[in-house]
Design a protein around this motif. Sequence first.
Motif, mmCIF file in Angstrom:
data_model
loop_
_atom_site.group_PDB
_atom_site.id
_atom_site.type_symbol
_atom_site.label_atom_id
_atom_site.label_comp_id
_atom_site.label_asym_id
_atom_site.label_seq_id
_atom_site.Cartn_x
_atom_site.Cartn_y
_atom_site.Cartn_z
ATOM 1 N N UNK A 1 -89.227 66.845 36.573
ATOM 2 C CA UNK A 1 -88.650 66.353 37.492
ATOM 3 C C UNK A 1 -89.642 66.024 38.712
ATOM 4 N N UNK A 2 -90.331 66.956 38.991
ATOM 5 C CA UNK A 2 -91.154 66.920 40.237
ATOM 6 C C UNK A 2 -92.653 66.586 40.085
ATOM 7 N N UNK A 3 -93.278 66.933 38.914
ATOM 8 C CA UNK A 3 -94.971 66.931 38.709
ATOM 9 C C UNK A 3 -95.167 65.717 38.125
ATOM 10 N N UNK A 4 -96.109 65.230 38.690
ATOM 11 C CA UNK A 4 -96.647 63.939 38.033
ATOM 12 C C UNK A 4 -97.539 64.481 36.600
ATOM 13 N N UNK A 5 -97.569 63.577 35.640
ATOM 14 C CA UNK A 5 -98.399 64.314 34.519
ATOM 15 C C UNK A 5 -99.938 64.785 34.658
ATOM 16 N N UNK A 6 -100.497 64.175 35.768
ATOM 17 C CA UNK A 6 -101.864 64.551 36.243
ATOM 18 C C UNK A 6 -101.753 65.385 37.546
ATOM 19 N N UNK A 7 -100.941 66.188 37.683
ATOM 20 C CA UNK A 7 -100.690 66.926 38.868
ATOM 21 C C UNK A 7 -101.876 67.961 39.160
ATOM 22 N N UNK A 8 -102.297 68.106 40.372
ATOM 23 C CA UNK A 8 -103.285 68.963 40.445
ATOM 24 C C UNK A 8 -102.809 70.175 41.524
ATOM 25 N N UNK A 9 -102.923 71.473 41.236
ATOM 26 C CA UNK A 9 -102.470 72.403 42.082
ATOM 27 C C UNK A 9 -103.407 73.277 42.582
ATOM 28 N N UNK A 10 -103.761 73.428 44.071
ATOM 29 C CA UNK A 10 -104.809 74.131 44.377
ATOM 30 C C UNK A 10 -104.352 75.245 45.465
ATOM 31 N N UNK A 11 -104.687 76.460 45.104
ATOM 32 C CA UNK A 11 -104.339 77.687 45.940
ATOM 33 C C UNK A 11 -105.476 78.319 46.641
ATOM 34 N N UNK A 12 -105.424 78.527 47.823
ATOM 35 C CA UNK A 12 -106.408 79.235 48.873
ATOM 36 C C UNK A 12 -108.026 78.584 48.230
ATOM 37 N N UNK A 13 -108.129 77.190 48.065
ATOM 38 C CA UNK A 13 -109.294 76.612 47.977
ATOM 39 C C UNK A 13 -109.701 76.726 46.358
ATOM 40 N N UNK A 14 -108.956 76.891 45.416
ATOM 41 C CA UNK A 14 -109.221 77.198 44.009
ATOM 42 C C UNK A 14 -108.109 76.370 43.240
ATOM 43 N N UNK A 15 -108.635 75.393 42.382
ATOM 44 C CA UNK A 15 -107.638 74.709 41.329
ATOM 45 C C UNK A 15 -107.181 75.590 40.410
ATOM 46 N N UNK A 16 -105.890 75.782 40.377
ATOM 47 C CA UNK A 16 -105.140 76.648 39.437
ATOM 48 C C UNK A 16 -104.488 76.092 38.507
ATOM 49 N N UNK A 17 -104.287 74.693 38.504
ATOM 50 C CA UNK A 17 -103.752 73.782 37.334
ATOM 51 C C UNK A 17 -104.133 72.373 37.560
ATOM 52 N N UNK A 18 -104.525 71.840 36.291
ATOM 53 C CA UNK A 18 -104.527 70.434 36.465
ATOM 54 C C UNK A 18 -103.877 69.716 35.087
ATOM 55 N N UNK A 19 -102.744 69.147 35.643
ATOM 56 C CA UNK A 19 -102.052 68.575 34.438
ATOM 57 C C UNK A 19 -100.563 69.075 34.442
ATOM 58 N N UNK A 20 -99.651 68.582 34.077
ATOM 59 C CA UNK A 20 -98.259 68.890 34.269
ATOM 60 C C UNK A 20 -98.255 70.216 33.178
ATOM 61 N N UNK A 21 -98.620 70.146 32.061
ATOM 62 C CA UNK A 21 -98.409 71.268 31.209
ATOM 63 C C UNK A 21 -99.170 72.456 31.672
ATOM 64 N N UNK A 22 -100.216 72.183 32.198
ATOM 65 C CA UNK A 22 -101.227 73.172 32.676
ATOM 66 C C UNK A 22 -100.381 74.249 33.902
ATOM 67 N N UNK A 23 -99.622 73.143 34.618
ATOM 68 C CA UNK A 23 -99.045 73.539 36.091
ATOM 69 C C UNK A 23 -97.935 74.556 35.243
ATOM 70 N N UNK A 24 -96.956 73.954 34.459
ATOM 71 C CA UNK A 24 -95.922 74.747 33.860
ATOM 72 C C UNK A 24 -96.371 75.968 33.381
ATOM 73 N N UNK A 25 -97.662 75.977 32.605
ATOM 74 C CA UNK A 25 -97.913 77.220 32.031
ATOM 75 C C UNK A 25 -98.232 78.327 32.949
ATOM 76 N N UNK A 26 -98.728 77.883 34.197
ATOM 77 C CA UNK A 26 -99.061 78.732 35.250
ATOM 78 C C UNK A 26 -98.079 79.315 35.962
ATOM 79 N N UNK A 27 -97.109 78.390 36.238
ATOM 80 C CA UNK A 27 -95.652 79.114 36.898
ATOM 81 C C UNK A 27 -95.132 80.144 35.814
ATOM 82 N N UNK A 28 -94.938 79.685 34.686
ATOM 83 C CA UNK A 28 -94.318 80.657 33.645
ATOM 84 C C UNK A 28 -95.158 81.889 33.438
ATOM 85 N N UNK A 29 -96.459 81.770 33.317
ATOM 86 C CA UNK A 29 -97.174 83.043 33.214
ATOM 87 C C UNK A 29 -96.927 84.086 34.239
#
Length: 182
Positions: A24-52
């Motif tokens: 519902x909320x993530x663009x397919x090419x979302x980028x998530x950065x935490x404390x200056x470090x990219x932790x996920x690039x893309x919806x599938x990677x973001x979902x995997x990061x949250x789930x893990x």
Amino acid sequence: MDRATYEDYLVRHNAGDFAAVAERHFHPEIEIEVAGRCVARGRAAALAWLTAAAANVTSTLYAYDHEFDPNGLEAWADLYEWAECHRGGDSLFAGRMRAGEIRITPLRAHYITRGDRLGCMVLDLADGTIEIDRPGTEFAPLPSAAERPTPDLQRPRERAQADVDDGAQLLPARPAPAHHRQ
């Protein structure tokens, strides 16, 4: 992004419904950065990061201050993550945790939309980590303010920076036993 969309995002995150958050909320090419470090690039990677992270640590977000761009292109939020570790693992935002440990981590977030979804999330620690003790938990020292990365968020208004006493950031949940107070 408007307030109702942001509240829906928080409700789904806090319920652990990360598949719905991503869909519902993530663009397919979302980028998530935490404390200056990219932790996920893309919806599938973001979902995997949250789930893990959720496999070992329950993360609950509490927003207490937020601003929304009138055009819906950006949002800023000050929030806390309440992280409770069930097995040793990593919190989404506070890093490595031990089983039984609880942390409350103040965060500053900047959300940028692409179309009607989140295209970029930049989250940074705000003023250190508060840890709540559980029996048998020992606290690791926090990095000083000089050692923490400097947030690179563009805010619509300036916020006053309070002096932070780095030695006073750890708070036990209960008084230390007498034999520890020496």
